[in-house]
Design an enzyme around this catalytic site. Sequence first.
Site, short mmCIF file in Angstrom:
data_model
loop_
_atom_site.label_atom_id
_atom_site.label_comp_id
_atom_site.label_asym_id
_atom_site.label_seq_id
_atom_site.Cartn_x
_atom_site.Cartn_y
_atom_site.Cartn_z
N HIS A 70 -4.86 -4.26 0.02
CA HIS A 70 -3.76 -4.60 1.78
C HIS A 70 -4.92 -6.36 1.19
O HIS A 70 -5.84 -6.57 1.70
CB HIS A 70 -5.41 -3.46 2.16
CG HIS A 70 -3.74 -3.19 3.20
ND1 HIS A 70 -3.30 -2.81 3.46
CD2 HIS A 70 -4.86 -1.53 2.70
CE1 HIS A 70 -2.79 -1.59 3.97
NE2 HIS A 70 -3.75 -1.04 2.98
N CYS A 105 0.99 -1.25 -0.15
CA CYS A 105 0.04 -0.03 -0.11
C CYS A 105 0.98 1.41 0.26
O CYS A 105 1.15 1.81 -0.69
CB CYS A 105 -1.29 -0.04 0.86
SG CYS A 105 -1.83 0.91 0.89
N GLU A 135 -3.88 -8.62 3.31
CA GLU A 135 -3.32 -9.04 4.30
C GLU A 135 -4.82 -8.96 4.99
O GLU A 135 -4.51 -9.55 6.56
CB GLU A 135 -2.31 -9.31 4.87
CG GLU A 135 -1.70 -6.94 5.97
CD GLU A 135 -1.98 -6.24 4.28
OE1 GLU A 135 -2.01 -5.23 4.63
OE2 GLU A 135 -1.72 -7.19 3.08
#
Length: 304
Positions: free
Chosen positions: A235, A142, A237
């Site tokens: 993102h 990011c 994760e």
Amino acid sequence: MPIKVPDSLPARAVLESENIFVMTEYRAMHQDIRPLNVLILNLMPTKIVTETQILRKLSNTPLQIQVELLRTSSYISQHTDSDHLESFYTTFDRIRDKKYDGMIITGAPVENLEFDQVDYWAELCEIMEWSKTHTHSTLHICWGAQAGLYYHFGIEKRSLPQKLFGVYEHTVLKPSSPLFRGFDDVFYAPNSRYTEVWKSDILKVADLELIAESHEAGVFAVKSQDSRQFFILGHPEYDPDTLAREYWRDVDKGLDIAVPAHYFPGDDPKKPPVVRWRSAGQLLYTNWLNYYVYQTTPYDLTSI
């Protein structure tokens, strides 16, 4: 094989409760295996949440991984207990002479600032320069990806007319890339940012390769031609409730925040979100570790 973390790290209990195999330092010391040494530069203010999310992705792999957590020394997080930082994090001056198989640089909620206005920008630049000779492969996430693209390749970040906030459909542009081995034709990933990088700017740099994008969210994945640097603009994760917590936090502050796109069923924030990105996120981290770290890193780290 498991991920190796300090015995008392809070993330350990969370991961073990999810039936993820986490190895204690004591047990790891009694195995005759060289683990992959992975350094995580955690720039997020909520460090425990972020470290748990990333460790979860690194854990689901047949490789043994030794993780070291790094924080900036030029800026100290105000949102994480100082005892946690002292117990589990190191600083750059302590590790500058070490070498690592892999490194992850997280995002940070500072994308509305110019890079040189970020308190720790000079230190981050020093670390990114160091990573070119002391880490075999580096994964930027990011804002960390935007910072890396700017520092290494001069790619500017561009302000968006409104916050990109939600879960978006993405397309793999290079199906032969090992990073996307096992991916479906389309995959989903959360995004939460006010800035972007332009595809046209990426394509002008011969040393970069655009490998995944979204028709709504734009550039998603970029790599250097030598596969030593990866830049992920989303993102993968994120936890199931990360965007929801961010949304309700801003609502409680009275901020003008849109409901995250393609996240809540029927765009109703009172309904629990449906997770559509977990498997792709896991594959991305696992493939990076396997194909771009484990398969190619030298056994003798000093030769990086």
